[in-house]
Design a protein around this motif. Sequence first.
Motif, PDB file in Angstrom:
ATOM      1  N   SER A  17       0.844  -1.194   0.000  1.00  0.00           N
ATOM      2  CA  SER A  17       0.000   0.000   0.000  1.00  0.00           C
ATOM      3  C   SER A  17       0.878   1.243   0.000  1.00  0.00           C
ATOM      4  N   ASP A  18       0.342   2.306  -0.580  1.00  0.00           N
ATOM      5  CA  ASP A  18       1.023   3.597  -0.465  1.00  0.00           C
ATOM      6  C   ASP A  18       0.470   4.315   0.756  1.00  0.00           C
ATOM      7  N   SER A  19       0.823   5.581   0.922  1.00  0.00           N
ATOM      8  CA  SER A  19       0.363   6.290   2.119  1.00  0.00           C
ATOM      9  C   SER A  19      -0.010   7.739   1.841  1.00  0.00           C
ATOM     10  N   ALA A 174       4.793  -6.453  -7.336  1.00  0.00           N
ATOM     11  CA  ALA A 174       3.971  -5.450  -6.657  1.00  0.00           C
ATOM     12  C   ALA A 174       4.663  -4.091  -6.655  1.00  0.00           C
ATOM     13  N   LEU A 175       5.977  -4.077  -6.426  1.00  0.00           N
ATOM     14  CA  LEU A 175       6.718  -2.817  -6.406  1.00  0.00           C
ATOM     15  C   LEU A 175       6.774  -2.177  -7.791  1.00  0.00           C
ATOM     16  N   ILE A 176       6.929  -2.985  -8.841  1.00  0.00           N
ATOM     17  CA  ILE A 176       6.897  -2.439 -10.198  1.00  0.00           C
ATOM     18  C   ILE A 176       5.514  -1.878 -10.503  1.00  0.00           C
ATOM     19  N   LEU A 192       5.814   3.578   1.292  1.00  0.00           N
ATOM     20  CA  LEU A 192       5.011   2.386   1.028  1.00  0.00           C
ATOM     21  C   LEU A 192       5.127   1.416   2.203  1.00  0.00           C
ATOM     22  N   ASP A 193       4.105   0.560   2.339  1.00  0.00           N
ATOM     23  CA  ASP A 193       4.149  -0.549   3.285  1.00  0.00           C
ATOM     24  C   ASP A 193       4.079  -1.846   2.493  1.00  0.00           C
ATOM     25  N   LEU A 194       5.119  -2.682   2.622  1.00  0.00           N
ATOM     26  CA  LEU A 194       5.168  -3.988   1.953  1.00  0.00           C
ATOM     27  C   LEU A 194       5.177  -5.070   3.025  1.00  0.00           C
ATOM     28  N   CYS A 205       5.956 -12.499   8.012  1.00  0.00           N
ATOM     29  CA  CYS A 205       7.278 -12.909   7.552  1.00  0.00           C
ATOM     30  C   CYS A 205       8.183 -11.700   7.359  1.00  0.00           C
ATOM     31  N   SER A 206       7.628 -10.627   6.786  1.00  0.00           N
ATOM     32  CA  SER A 206       8.393  -9.413   6.527  1.00  0.00           C
ATOM     33  C   SER A 206       7.441  -8.239   6.434  1.00  0.00           C
ATOM     34  N   HIS A 207       7.803  -7.129   7.070  1.00  0.00           N
ATOM     35  CA  HIS A 207       7.029  -5.894   6.973  1.00  0.00           C
ATOM     36  C   HIS A 207       8.026  -4.753   6.810  1.00  0.00           C
ATOM     37  N   THR A 208       8.043  -4.187   5.615  1.00  0.00           N
ATOM     38  CA  THR A 208       9.054  -3.197   5.265  1.00  0.00           C
ATOM     39  C   THR A 208       8.405  -1.860   4.949  1.00  0.00           C
TER      40      THR A 208
END
Length: 244
Positions: A17-19, A174-176, A192-194, A205-208
């Motif tokens: 998601s963006d913010s 997703a990032l592209i 962004l939230d990935l 597993c991962s939250h970046t």
Amino acid sequence: MTYCVGMLLDAGLVCLSDSRTNAGVDHINTFRKMNLFERQGERVLVLMSAGNLALTQTLVSLLRERLATDGPNLYTVTNMFEAARHVGDCLREVHARDGEALKEFGIEFNASLILGGQILGEEPRLFQIYAAGNFIEATRDTPYFQIGEAKYGKPIIDRVIRPETTLDEAAKCALISMDSTIRSNLSVGLPLDLLVLRTGALKVCSHTRIDAENAYFEMIRTRWGESLREAFHALPSPDWIPPA
């Protein structure tokens, strides 16, 4: 405006998601569109939102308030279908309280959501929830959902994502997709939230958090643009147009 995408894969879930929120070019703010509900080893759910920020924030606040009650909530529902129904019910409550007042001011009740996650005893599942509180579930034929400004990021996902796609490849896609959207629409932007959930882990597993200083995202943006230009120039020109 915003852009969120959730992907349901054999290996797990990828959510991005963006913010950015804006009420005109001179009023741009940053608000997180991704909310996490987690009890490690039992359940992990992620909710992404687009639409009227006041409505979606009210919904998230109501969902979190319900966690402390004896009634149904995201920590007590027995499966992801019931979780999606609970979110839809809470959204209808928000509409019942605010819908008419908004209508009097000419404001549409605008909210759309993606809910994904896994509850112990079943596989990961992904839902798109509409403003009326109704919802649909992702399938192997349609393994992703988008909300917000979806059109610019859709082509790459349609070409790449399959249920068997790995989590790292899906995150890259997703990032592209997000980069394509940011380049074409100023109402979508960093940070962004990935978030990545692995099937069976029942924990994140991962939250970046990705901002303008993130080296990997900057590399993706640069190399994807260069690759597209190279691929374009490598294509033969139509033979019915004489060269200059």
